[in-house]
Structures are given as C-alpha cells and as structure tokens.
Design a protein around this motif. Structure first.
Motif, PDB file in Angstrom:
ATOM      1  N   GLU A 166       6.726  13.639  20.513  1.00 28.48           N
ATOM      2  CA  GLU A 166       7.449  12.419  20.874  1.00 28.48           C
ATOM      3  C   GLU A 166       6.678  11.184  20.437  1.00 28.48           C
ATOM      4  OE1 GLU A 166      10.898  11.094  21.888  1.00 28.48           O
ATOM      5  OE2 GLU A 166      10.493  13.045  22.780  1.00 28.48           O
ATOM      6  N   LEU A 167       5.369  11.224  20.587  1.00 31.42           N
ATOM      7  CA  LEU A 167       4.529  10.090  20.235  1.00 31.42           C
ATOM      8  C   LEU A 167       4.219  10.011  18.745  1.00 31.42           C
ATOM      9  CD1 LEU A 167       2.045  10.288  23.248  1.00 31.42           C
ATOM     10  CD2 LEU A 167       3.861   8.603  22.900  1.00 31.42           C
ATOM     11  N   GLY A 168       4.585  11.046  17.981  1.00 28.98           N
ATOM     12  CA  GLY A 168       4.358  11.013  16.541  1.00 28.98           C
ATOM     13  C   GLY A 168       2.990  11.477  16.105  1.00 28.98           C
ATOM     14  N   VAL A 169       2.159  11.921  17.053  1.00 29.21           N
ATOM     15  CA  VAL A 169       0.845  12.460  16.688  1.00 29.21           C
ATOM     16  C   VAL A 169       1.023  13.726  15.856  1.00 29.21           C
ATOM     17  CG1 VAL A 169      -1.321  13.401  17.596  1.00 29.21           C
ATOM     18  CG2 VAL A 169      -0.198  11.477  18.750  1.00 29.21           C
ATOM     19  N   THR A 170       2.023  14.514  16.218  1.00 28.50           N
ATOM     20  CA  THR A 170       2.405  15.704  15.458  1.00 28.50           C
ATOM     21  C   THR A 170       3.805  15.484  14.910  1.00 28.50           C
ATOM     22  OG1 THR A 170       1.088  17.132  16.903  1.00 28.50           O
ATOM     23  CG2 THR A 170       2.812  18.196  15.592  1.00 28.50           C
ATOM     24  N   LYS A 252      10.157  22.346  15.503  1.00 29.71           N
ATOM     25  CA  LYS A 252      10.298  21.023  16.108  1.00 29.71           C
ATOM     26  C   LYS A 252       9.845  19.957  15.114  1.00 29.71           C
ATOM     27  CE  LYS A 252       9.243  22.980  20.659  1.00 29.71           C
ATOM     28  NZ  LYS A 252       8.338  22.932  21.832  1.00 29.71           N
ATOM     29  N   PHE A 253      10.638  18.903  14.989  1.00 36.31           N
ATOM     30  CA  PHE A 253      10.369  17.806  14.060  1.00 36.31           C
ATOM     31  C   PHE A 253      10.380  16.497  14.844  1.00 36.31           C
ATOM     32  CE2 PHE A 253      12.632  21.236  12.053  1.00 36.31           C
ATOM     33  CZ  PHE A 253      12.044  21.413  10.816  1.00 36.31           C
ATOM     34  N   VAL A 256      12.081  12.553  11.718  1.00 42.51           N
ATOM     35  CA  VAL A 256      13.209  12.647  10.800  1.00 42.51           C
ATOM     36  C   VAL A 256      13.875  11.273  10.724  1.00 42.51           C
ATOM     37  CG1 VAL A 256      15.423  13.746  10.342  1.00 42.51           C
ATOM     38  CG2 VAL A 256      13.536  15.081  11.312  1.00 42.51           C
ATOM     39  N   SER A 257      13.978  10.721   9.522  1.00 39.14           N
ATOM     40  CA  SER A 257      14.507   9.364   9.339  1.00 39.14           C
ATOM     41  C   SER A 257      16.027   9.382   9.259  1.00 39.14           C
ATOM     42  CB  SER A 257      13.931   8.747   8.063  1.00 39.14           C
ATOM     43  OG  SER A 257      12.540   8.590   8.160  1.00 39.14           O
ATOM     44  N   LEU A 258      16.664   8.643  10.167  1.00 46.00           N
ATOM     45  CA  LEU A 258      18.115   8.478  10.173  1.00 46.00           C
ATOM     46  C   LEU A 258      18.441   6.989  10.211  1.00 46.00           C
ATOM     47  CD1 LEU A 258      19.029  11.259  12.765  1.00 46.00           C
ATOM     48  CD2 LEU A 258      19.131  11.407  10.279  1.00 46.00           C
ATOM     49  N   GLU A 259      19.711   6.657  10.096  1.00 46.62           N
ATOM     50  CA  GLU A 259      20.099   5.244  10.113  1.00 46.62           C
ATOM     51  C   GLU A 259      19.694   4.565  11.405  1.00 46.62           C
ATOM     52  OE1 GLU A 259      24.186   4.733   9.279  1.00 46.62           O
ATOM     53  OE2 GLU A 259      24.069   5.468   7.211  1.00 46.62           O
ATOM     54  N   THR A 260      19.667   5.318  12.494  1.00 44.39           N
ATOM     55  CA  THR A 260      19.302   4.763  13.797  1.00 44.39           C
ATOM     56  C   THR A 260      17.800   4.733  14.026  1.00 44.39           C
ATOM     57  OG1 THR A 260      19.634   6.971  14.736  1.00 44.39           O
ATOM     58  CG2 THR A 260      21.476   5.433  14.873  1.00 44.39           C
ATOM     59  N   GLY A 261      17.017   5.204  13.056  1.00 49.56           N
ATOM     60  CA  GLY A 261      15.564   5.217  13.192  1.00 49.56           C
ATOM     61  C   GLY A 261      15.010   6.632  13.218  1.00 49.56           C
ATOM     62  N   LYS A 262      13.754   6.746  13.610  1.00 57.14           N
ATOM     63  CA  LYS A 262      13.108   8.055  13.684  1.00 57.14           C
ATOM     64  C   LYS A 262      13.741   8.888  14.796  1.00 57.14           C
ATOM     65  CE  LYS A 262       9.900   7.244  10.556  1.00 57.14           C
ATOM     66  NZ  LYS A 262       9.809   7.995   9.286  1.00 57.14           N
ATOM     67  N   SER A 263      13.912  10.176  14.525  1.00 55.03           N
ATOM     68  CA  SER A 263      14.572  11.039  15.493  1.00 55.03           C
ATOM     69  C   SER A 263      13.804  12.328  15.716  1.00 55.03           C
ATOM     70  CB  SER A 263      15.994  11.386  15.008  1.00 55.03           C
ATOM     71  OG  SER A 263      16.805  10.234  14.988  1.00 55.03           O
ATOM     72  N   ARG A 264      13.985  12.884  16.908  1.00 59.94           N
ATOM     73  CA  ARG A 264      13.496  14.222  17.234  1.00 59.94           C
ATOM     74  C   ARG A 264      14.558  15.236  16.831  1.00 59.94           C
ATOM     75  NH1 ARG A 264       9.732  15.421  21.260  1.00 59.94           N
ATOM     76  NH2 ARG A 264      10.095  17.549  20.523  1.00 59.94           N
ATOM     77  N   VAL A 265      14.118  16.341  16.248  1.00 57.81           N
ATOM     78  CA  VAL A 265      15.035  17.414  15.885  1.00 57.81           C
ATOM     79  C   VAL A 265      14.421  18.736  16.327  1.00 57.81           C
ATOM     80  CG1 VAL A 265      16.245  18.620  14.028  1.00 57.81           C
ATOM     81  CG2 VAL A 265      15.945  16.130  13.898  1.00 57.81           C
ATOM     82  N   TRP A 266      15.237  19.564  16.976  1.00 52.96           N
ATOM     83  CA  TRP A 266      14.841  20.927  17.347  1.00 52.96           C
ATOM     84  C   TRP A 266      15.744  21.908  16.605  1.00 52.96           C
ATOM     85  CZ3 TRP A 266      15.302  16.976  20.859  1.00 52.96           C
ATOM     86  CH2 TRP A 266      14.208  16.715  21.717  1.00 52.96           C
ATOM     87  N   VAL A 267      15.166  22.963  16.088  1.00 54.55           N
ATOM     88  CA  VAL A 267      15.936  24.053  15.493  1.00 54.55           C
ATOM     89  C   VAL A 267      15.425  25.348  16.111  1.00 54.55           C
ATOM     90  CG1 VAL A 267      16.635  25.212  13.360  1.00 54.55           C
ATOM     91  CG2 VAL A 267      16.155  22.743  13.330  1.00 54.55           C
ATOM     92  N   TRP A 268      16.351  26.256  16.484  1.00 51.89           N
ATOM     93  CA  TRP A 268      15.911  27.503  17.109  1.00 51.89           C
ATOM     94  C   TRP A 268      16.939  28.605  16.889  1.00 51.89           C
ATOM     95  CZ3 TRP A 268      18.167  23.466  19.541  1.00 51.89           C
ATOM     96  CH2 TRP A 268      19.187  23.701  20.475  1.00 51.89           C
ATOM     97  N   ARG A 269      16.458  29.840  17.022  1.00 48.43           N
ATOM     98  CA  ARG A 269      17.335  30.998  16.955  1.00 48.43           C
ATOM     99  C   ARG A 269      17.737  31.386  18.382  1.00 48.43           C
ATOM    100  NH1 ARG A 269      16.930  32.613  11.731  1.00 48.43           N
ATOM    101  NH2 ARG A 269      14.891  32.494  10.722  1.00 48.43           N
ATOM    102  N   SER A 270      19.012  31.618  18.581  1.00 49.04           N
ATOM    103  CA  SER A 270      19.450  32.037  19.904  1.00 49.04           C
ATOM    104  C   SER A 270      19.058  33.483  20.178  1.00 49.04           C
ATOM    105  CB  SER A 270      20.972  31.891  20.037  1.00 49.04           C
ATOM    106  OG  SER A 270      21.641  32.688  19.076  1.00 49.04           O
TER     107      SER A 270
END
Length: 294
Positions: A166-170, A252-253, A256-270
C-alpha cells in the motif's frame, strides 16, 4: 430481489440474486461465467478479507446484543488475523461487534447503520482504522457497501492491511494463498453470486489468456475501459513466475498506473492449478487517514 442472468457457453441461466432494494426490477449482470461454484471460491479464497454482517429489519434501531451478526468471512481471516471464519459465524447466534470489541462496540454499530442507510450499492464508504486481532496489530483500509439478498440486508465489506504494498515500498509480490478452509454450510450458493455482484472492490474473473469471464458492477463502472491493459500488464509478471518451483497462486501489485492514479491490483486462483484467475482493482492510498467517505 432481482433476476440476474449468468451466461455459460452462451446459455442464460436465470437465478434470483440480491438487488439494491427489495423492490428492484429485473436486470442482467454483464458477465460471462462458468460455474457459480467458481464465484464462491473466488470470494472465499480472496487475498483480501471479504466479510458480511446481517442488518436488522428495524434500522435505524438495533439491539447490540443480537444484531449485525457476522454472516461471512473469507479464509484469509484465519491465517492473517488469527480468527477462524467458522468461529465468527457459526451457530444460531453468530458473534457481533459487542463480543469482539467490548470497549468501543457502539462505534462499529453506528458505522454499520450508516453504511446500510447511506451507502447502498453502488456507493462505497472508505475507512482507515487501527485493528487489534489475536495474530495481528495493524492498520487496515476498509471498503463498505450495503446489499440486499432476498428480504435481508447485508453490510458487505473488503479490507486489507496498510502494508508495504500500500505504501509503495514493495511494488510486486507473488506468493501462495493459505490452504482452503471448509465451505460454510449456512451460506447459500446464490448469496455468493449476489456478493460478487455488489462487492465494494471492483473484481472480475478472467481466463489465463486474459479473456474476461465475469465482472462485477464496480469493475464495469470504474475500470471497464482500462481492464484489458491492466490484465496484460499483470499477466506478463504472472507468466514470469510460472517457472518457479513453488505453487504460486497469488500475485499482488501496488503501482499499476491508471487514469485515476496508482492502483492496487490483486490476482489469484480460486482453485490451485486452475487456469482461471480472479482480478481486483482499487485506488492505492499512500497516506494514512482515519476516515473518508465518498
């Protein structure tokens, strides 16, 4: 409740799902999906906590000894915070905030009443607050909304720790989800479909080649145009981890740059080994503030 069409192989399967009020008219969810069972596993296995409480029909009046009982918690609640979903939700009288937060439970009830009266889907309330759980003392970002399923109203939320991502350290982390817990017997299969539709985190189900199989309301509203490029960017990182000799099923990302700014993205397998993936996007918050609603 509204009727929502889930599409499988081009065949419409009509199911009764929760709407935004008890008198909703029929509508269709813009999604193409396989089995509804996949949606339940997407929510139960999410890399952020998904949870729900049942609101009393007497709102804005409530009884702190029995109302706003926990109805659902995703599996992550156990491994990250040390509380089993079964412990929190099982039994004829599930736990509520008075049992778990005896010193300040009134604030939790007032907040849930506010969400259920002023933040009906698709409105979302955003809160940053300190959390003390048996396994973790941290700060979490919570997104809340309210939905109806049948004649019942629910406070529906998602939260995740205010961590290094969240803080962008990672900026990127691949890992393994916890082992799957037993599916809660009291949750109806159709409830998962309603919760997916109304989830306050924009979420979609995609194939391993990037095709969109299903997406919820907020994904359609907020990220429909940008979703394909986000998927392409994430899949390039995901594919690079496939050669690792470990069973990775979560990515976990944080930048990610979007029009609204930097975003958090999660991808996972169910499901471990499944080719289908779930993806969730929300704005990233680079500073800590106590409470913010929009």
């Amino acid at each position: 409740a509204s009727r929502v069409a889930l599409w499988s192989g081009g065949v419409a399967l009509e199911r009764r799902l929760g709407g935004d009020s008890p008198g909703d008219q029929p509508e269709k969810m813009a999604c193409v999906t396989k089995l509804p069972h996949m949606i339940s596993r997407v929510l139960r296995r999410a890399p952020f906590v998904v949870y729900a409480k049942i609101a009393p029909p007497t709102l804005p009046y409530y009884d702190v000894d029995k109302d706003f009982g926990y109805y659902f918690f995703s599996d992550l609640m156990e491994s990250l915070y040390g509380l089993s979903p079964a412990f929190l939700t099982a039994g004829e009288a599930p736990r509520n905030a008075k049992m778990d937060h005896p010193d300040d439970y009134e604030a939790y009830f007032k907040d849930d009443v506010g969400v259920c009266t002023r933040f009906i889907h698709p409105k979302v309330k955003r809160i940053v607050e300190n959390w003390k759980m048996p396994a973790t003392h941290t700060t979490v970002l919570i997104r809340k909304t309210s939905m109806y399923f049948g004649q019942d109203q629910y406070m529906l939320g998602c939260f995740s720790p205010f961590d290094d991502l969240e803080l962008g350290v990672t900026s990127f982390r691949a890992g393994k989800l916890q082992d799957e817990l037993e599916e809660p017997a009291h949750v109806e299969p159709e409830w998962y479909e309603a919760a997916f539709k109304h989830l306050p985190n924009p979420t979609a189900i995609i194939s391993d080649d990037g095709g969109v199989l299903a997406q919820n309301d907020l994904m359609m509203m907020d990220y429909k145009a940008e979703l394909p490029s986000v998927i392409d960017e994430c899949l390039s990182h995901i594919n690079a981890t496939q050669s690792l000799d470990i069973n990775i099923d979560s990515w976990k990302f944080s930048n990610v740059s979007l029009e609204t700014g930097k975003s958090r993205v999660w991808v996972w397998r169910s499901t471990p080994g499944s080719k289908d993936l779930a993806i969730s996007i929300r704005p990233k918050h680079e500073f800590i503030q106590r409470d913010d609603a929009y």
